[in-house]
Design a protein around this motif. Structure first.
Motif, PDB file in Angstrom:
ATOM      1  N   HIS A  93       0.809  -1.217   0.000  1.00 33.91           N
ATOM      2  CA  HIS A  93       0.000   0.000   0.000  1.00 33.91           C
ATOM      3  C   HIS A  93       0.843   1.268   0.000  1.00 33.91           C
ATOM      4  O   HIS A  93       0.758   2.097   0.900  1.00 33.91           O
ATOM      5  CB  HIS A  93      -0.962   0.019   1.197  1.00 33.91           C
ATOM      6  CG  HIS A  93      -2.148  -0.847   0.995  1.00 33.91           C
ATOM      7  ND1 HIS A  93      -2.827  -0.923  -0.194  1.00 33.91           N
ATOM      8  CD2 HIS A  93      -2.796  -1.677   1.854  1.00 33.91           C
ATOM      9  CE1 HIS A  93      -3.842  -1.772  -0.065  1.00 33.91           C
ATOM     10  NE2 HIS A  93      -3.846  -2.252   1.161  1.00 33.91           N
ATOM     11  N   LEU A  94       1.649   1.423  -1.026  1.00 31.50           N
ATOM     12  CA  LEU A  94       2.356   2.694  -1.226  1.00 31.50           C
ATOM     13  C   LEU A  94       1.537   3.548  -2.190  1.00 31.50           C
ATOM     14  O   LEU A  94       0.740   3.020  -2.969  1.00 31.50           O
ATOM     15  CB  LEU A  94       3.754   2.442  -1.817  1.00 31.50           C
ATOM     16  CG  LEU A  94       4.667   1.559  -0.962  1.00 31.50           C
ATOM     17  CD1 LEU A  94       5.987   1.304  -1.696  1.00 31.50           C
ATOM     18  CD2 LEU A  94       4.931   2.194   0.386  1.00 31.50           C
ATOM     19  N   ILE A  95       1.709   4.867  -2.138  1.00 36.01           N
ATOM     20  CA  ILE A  95       1.011   5.742  -3.090  1.00 36.01           C
ATOM     21  C   ILE A  95       1.852   5.828  -4.355  1.00 36.01           C
ATOM     22  O   ILE A  95       2.963   6.365  -4.349  1.00 36.01           O
ATOM     23  CB  ILE A  95       0.784   7.141  -2.488  1.00 36.01           C
ATOM     24  CG1 ILE A  95      -0.083   7.028  -1.233  1.00 36.01           C
ATOM     25  CG2 ILE A  95       0.115   8.057  -3.518  1.00 36.01           C
ATOM     26  CD1 ILE A  95      -0.307   8.351  -0.533  1.00 36.01           C
ATOM     27  N   ASN A  96       1.312   5.260  -5.429  1.00 32.52           N
ATOM     28  CA  ASN A  96       2.109   5.124  -6.648  1.00 32.52           C
ATOM     29  C   ASN A  96       2.453   6.447  -7.318  1.00 32.52           C
ATOM     30  O   ASN A  96       3.398   6.527  -8.083  1.00 32.52           O
ATOM     31  CB  ASN A  96       1.375   4.236  -7.646  1.00 32.52           C
ATOM     32  CG  ASN A  96       1.336   2.803  -7.166  1.00 32.52           C
ATOM     33  OD1 ASN A  96       2.317   2.297  -6.612  1.00 32.52           O
ATOM     34  ND2 ASN A  96       0.198   2.156  -7.328  1.00 32.52           N
ATOM     35  N   ASP A  97       1.637   7.470  -7.035  1.00 36.17           N
ATOM     36  CA  ASP A  97       1.879   8.764  -7.679  1.00 36.17           C
ATOM     37  C   ASP A  97       3.026   9.530  -7.036  1.00 36.17           C
ATOM     38  O   ASP A  97       3.445  10.553  -7.558  1.00 36.17           O
ATOM     39  CB  ASP A  97       0.621   9.636  -7.610  1.00 36.17           C
ATOM     40  CG  ASP A  97      -0.477   9.072  -8.484  1.00 36.17           C
ATOM     41  OD1 ASP A  97      -0.142   8.351  -9.439  1.00 36.17           O
ATOM     42  OD2 ASP A  97      -1.651   9.343  -8.208  1.00 36.17           O
ATOM     43  N   LEU A  98       3.462   9.083  -5.869  1.00 37.24           N
ATOM     44  CA  LEU A  98       4.478   9.856  -5.158  1.00 37.24           C
ATOM     45  C   LEU A  98       5.789   9.091  -5.090  1.00 37.24           C
ATOM     46  O   LEU A  98       5.800   7.864  -4.966  1.00 37.24           O
ATOM     47  CB  LEU A  98       4.001  10.159  -3.735  1.00 37.24           C
ATOM     48  CG  LEU A  98       2.717  10.988  -3.604  1.00 37.24           C
ATOM     49  CD1 LEU A  98       2.397  11.224  -2.133  1.00 37.24           C
ATOM     50  CD2 LEU A  98       2.853  12.308  -4.330  1.00 37.24           C
ATOM     51  N   ASP A 102       8.500  10.936  -0.485  1.00 35.74           N
ATOM     52  CA  ASP A 102       7.200  11.502  -0.117  1.00 35.74           C
ATOM     53  C   ASP A 102       6.307  10.458   0.527  1.00 35.74           C
ATOM     54  O   ASP A 102       5.521  10.759   1.422  1.00 35.74           O
ATOM     55  CB  ASP A 102       6.494  12.088  -1.346  1.00 35.74           C
ATOM     56  CG  ASP A 102       7.202  13.332  -1.865  1.00 35.74           C
ATOM     57  OD1 ASP A 102       8.424  13.413  -1.668  1.00 35.74           O
ATOM     58  OD2 ASP A 102       6.536  14.187  -2.470  1.00 35.74           O
ATOM     59  N   LEU A 106       4.737  10.558   4.656  1.00 40.64           N
ATOM     60  CA  LEU A 106       3.291  10.653   4.814  1.00 40.64           C
ATOM     61  C   LEU A 106       2.782  10.860   6.250  1.00 40.64           C
ATOM     62  O   LEU A 106       2.012  11.792   6.501  1.00 40.64           O
ATOM     63  CB  LEU A 106       2.627   9.428   4.179  1.00 40.64           C
ATOM     64  CG  LEU A 106       1.120   9.534   3.992  1.00 40.64           C
ATOM     65  CD1 LEU A 106       0.782  10.625   3.003  1.00 40.64           C
ATOM     66  CD2 LEU A 106       0.566   8.194   3.505  1.00 40.64           C
ATOM     67  N   TYR A 138      10.046   5.960  -7.946  1.00 40.11           N
ATOM     68  CA  TYR A 138       8.615   5.747  -7.711  1.00 40.11           C
ATOM     69  C   TYR A 138       8.409   4.291  -7.347  1.00 40.11           C
ATOM     70  O   TYR A 138       9.209   3.433  -7.750  1.00 40.11           O
ATOM     71  CB  TYR A 138       7.818   6.120  -8.958  1.00 40.11           C
ATOM     72  CG  TYR A 138       7.667   7.615  -9.105  1.00 40.11           C
ATOM     73  CD1 TYR A 138       6.585   8.273  -8.518  1.00 40.11           C
ATOM     74  CD2 TYR A 138       8.611   8.372  -9.793  1.00 40.11           C
ATOM     75  CE1 TYR A 138       6.442   9.641  -8.622  1.00 40.11           C
ATOM     76  CE2 TYR A 138       8.477   9.748  -9.904  1.00 40.11           C
ATOM     77  CZ  TYR A 138       7.396  10.378  -9.313  1.00 40.11           C
ATOM     78  OH  TYR A 138       7.262  11.723  -9.407  1.00 40.11           O
ATOM     79  N   SER A 140       6.663   2.002  -8.453  1.00 38.33           N
ATOM     80  CA  SER A 140       6.628   1.044  -9.561  1.00 38.33           C
ATOM     81  C   SER A 140       8.030   0.664 -10.035  1.00 38.33           C
ATOM     82  O   SER A 140       8.196  -0.311 -10.768  1.00 38.33           O
ATOM     83  CB  SER A 140       5.835   1.639 -10.721  1.00 38.33           C
ATOM     84  OG  SER A 140       6.426   2.867 -11.114  1.00 38.33           O
TER      85      SER A 140
END
Ligand code: ATP
Ligand code: MG
Lengths: 227, 416
Positions: A93-98, A102, A106, A138, A140
């Motif tokens: 559950h990482l934020i892929n956009d950041l 960052d 969080l 990132y 990904s």
């Protein structure tokens, strides 16, 4: 530190009711390292989510750090999650956009921490998990083990008193799993962080203070290890 | 905190290029079309150069002589006879000017054939309009009385006939078999100023057929009636409405009208009536507004729905992000704030883009000579209103789903 009494969790869909947790009472002391095992679908993640205030039990009471949790407002719950709890999820559950840095920042974002201080603390946490050379990547662009280490950095960056880890080594090879286990053990030993860890690995469980087993939503046994 | 939201927004915009593109494209296209359309609307309807007095002027452009029993109608501009006897005689106006509707004429100059619009006007025409004289001056009543053979031309005509930028005052032009001396050069106005635009202006006494003598009501002239203040306009309309029924009816050969319809309208009403619908000022205006409103609603609703849609899916798609943020301490209020700020930033970007696009388009249009002397301009009130509207849409469409999502238990949001 964490006191659960008579916790019950029922999932209702239109057709069926699932009793995911059945009358669970469990006390975890400050500084304890507890592991939870059980077959797939036995309710381990559900239990962890309830401890972490991500989900509400259908019945029962929760006390966290001397505070009775009932009817907490959204604001109060979020402050509790922010300051007391660090989550490590089964599926990262990482934020892929950041970028990585960052992502790690969080929890600090929702505290009054200056940007510079956030940067400093997040870099330190990434260093701890051996990822200081991947801060601008990132999610990904990372391997599974690297993602899991980012997730750990994020969980520890705010120095929470409790870490809830859902199969943190489940997707990793044994060498990587071992490294991550060492990080958790270190946190527990040096910072006296209370840790609850779900695992499928008997060997990992033996390295903790206590192991409880779940079966079909019920607590079936408890072993204490002398490490 | 704000810089953080900004950073997150930029990161999301950068990472989700497709979403960003669709959103920005939707907002900026709608806004720029709106801005350009209002620029055209204002170009046609507002008191622009040289009709700066339009708000205190009434226009007589149409007269109908009708036989209600047998049918049949003479319809069109007025004769000078009519204007002199029934419009110039009104007591409430400050001034009345008249001019012919523009006609085309071919003249030969500078080795080429020029096809130009010309108008006959009275001297008062130059007092009601505010043309800018680059050279020379307007003709006056004295010039009319002395039967001076003069003409006023616009800069395009001067450039074509005498050469670019060459001084023209004092030189003569051959027009309609008459030798006319140029006494003034004006900065021209676009043809969309329907009542006043032309390339050549000739004092009315030079019109070959002295239409003053002809006793007919329909003819080739329109009149502009200027009041002292805009508040006087209804009084003038009232006075005229009392005059018209008392005008004796004429007979033309076999046609015997039994009714005369004539009125003084604001510029807006006269254009709307002439361009879009038949007679009757009030109902024409109502129909025009209905038409414009329906068009604007239809036109705006598509991108609005689109925007709402994009916003909702943009937020739903980020359910797991919401779950993650909740798990690490974001309150519902902070999450909503984040999405609202994202929306505001996106809308502002879209708005700036729209202003840029329409500014470039308007600049291109003005300098393209598609309409000579076009002076389209961005109406900043419209920009502000349109931006505010899209912000409101952005907020409504962003806040609600964000609020719904942020209420979900974190586990459910995490499940995605
Ligand atoms: N949202 C839900 N709706 C309905 N049933 C659910 C939901 N979440 C979990 N369950 C059910 O609750 C039970 C416990 O699920 P849980 O995810 O806690 O198991 P788990 O022990 O973590 O399993 P695993 O080892 O596979 O992760 C399962 O039977 C599951 O099907
Ligand atoms: Mg699980």
């Amino acid at each position: 530190m964490i006191h659960l009494s008579n916790i019950e969790k029922v999932y209702r869909t239109e057709t069926i009711e699932t009793l995911a947790l059945n009358n669970i009472s469990l006390s975890i002391e400050k500084g304890e390292f507890l592991s939870i095992m059980g077959p797939s679908g036995s309710g381990k993640s559900t239990l962890l989510n309830i401890m972490g205030l991500l989900d509400e039990p259908t019945k029962g009471r929760i006390r966290l750090d001397q505070e009775e949790i009932d009817d907490f407002s959204d604001k109060k719950l979020s402050r509790f999650r922010n300051q007391k709890i660090g989550f490590i999820f089964q599926s990262y559950h990482l934020i892929n956009d950041l970028p990585v840095l960052d992502n790690v920042e969080l929890p600090l974002l929702y505290r009054n921490v200056s940007a510079g201080e956030r940067r400093r603390l997040a870099s330190a946490a990434l260093e701890k998990v051996g990822l200081s050379n991947r801060m601008k990547h990132y999610p990904s662009q990372l391997s599974g083990g690297q993602k899991q280490r980012v997730a750990i950095a994020r969980a520890i960056v705010g120095k929470p008193e409790i870490i809830l880890a859902d199969e943190p080594t489940g997707n990793l090879d044994s060498a990587m799993g071992n490294e991550i286990m060492e990080i958790l053990e270190n946190l527990n030993r040096t910072d006296h962080t209370t840790i609850v860890m779900v695992t499928h690995d008997e060997n990992m469980a033996r390295r903790t203070h206590r192991l409880v087993r779940l079966f079909d939503g019920s607590l079936v046994s408890s072993n204490t290890f002398v490490n | 905190m704000l810089t953080n939201y900004l950073k997150i927004t930029l990161a999301v915009m950068k990472r989700r290029k497709m979403f960003t593109f669709i959103t920005l494209f939707g907002i900026s296209m709608t806004l720029s079309i709106l801005i350009v359309l209002t620029a055209f609307y204002e170009h046609i309807f507002s008191g622009n150069y040289p009709e700066v007095n339009r708000d205190r002027c009434l226009y007589a452009t149409l007269l109908e002589e009708q036989n209600t029993k047998e049918g049949g109608m003479r319809r069109g501009p007025m004769s000078l006879y009519y204007i002199n006897n029934y419009i110039k005689t009104l007591k409430t106006p400050e001034k009345t000017a008249f001019s012919t509707v523009p006609n085309t004429i071919n003249i030969y100059g500078n080795g080429k054939k020029l096809r130009l619009f010309f108008k006959y006007t009275d001297p008062v025409f130059w007092e009601i309009t505010r043309f800018e004289f680059l050279e020379g001056k307007a003709y006056t009543q004295k010039d009319v009385d002395n039967n001076e053979q003069v003409v006023i031309i616009n800069t395009d005509t001067r450039d074509d006939y005498f050469g670019k930028g060459v001084s023209a005052v004092g030189k003569t032009m051959e027009i309609n078999g008459q030798s006319l001396k140029v006494i003034g050069v004006i900065r021209g106005c676009p043809i969309t100023r329907l009542v006043v635009a032309a390339d050549l202006y000739i004092p009315y006494h030079l019109q070959k057929r002295a239409s003053e003598e002809v006793k007919e009501y329909n003819g080739g002239y329109t009149a502009i009636v200027m009041a002292k203040t805009p508040a006087d306009l209804p009084k003038i309309q009232q006075e005229y409405a009392e005059v018209v029924p008392r005008i004796p009816l004429l007979t033309y050969g076999g046609f015997t009208p039994d009714r005369l319809n004539a009125g003084l309208s604001t510029y807006f009403d006269s254009i709307v009536r002439d361009m879009f619908f038949g007679s009757g000022d009030g109902s024409a205006r109502a129909r025009f507004y209905l038409f414009v409103t329906i068009f604007a609603l239809l036109f705006m609703s598509l991108p609005a729905i689109n925007l709402v849609n994009i916003n909702i899916s943009r937020i739903l798609e980020r359910a797991s992000e919401i779950g993650i943020r909740k798990a690490f301490g974001a309150s519902a209020q902070k999450l909503v704030t984040q999405f609202v700020i994202e929306n505001i930033i996106l809308t502002i970007f879209g708005g700036l883009l729209a202003i840029l696009i329409s500014a470039v388009f308007i600049w291109w249009f003005n300098s393209s000579h598609l309409i000579p002397y076009a002076d389209l301009a961005i109406n900043w009130t419209v920009v502000a209103v349109a931006l505010t509207l899209s912000l409101i849409f952005g907020l409504m469409s962003g806040v609600y789903p964000a609020w719904r999502m942020s209420r979900l238990p974190a586990v459910e949001a995490l499940r995605g």
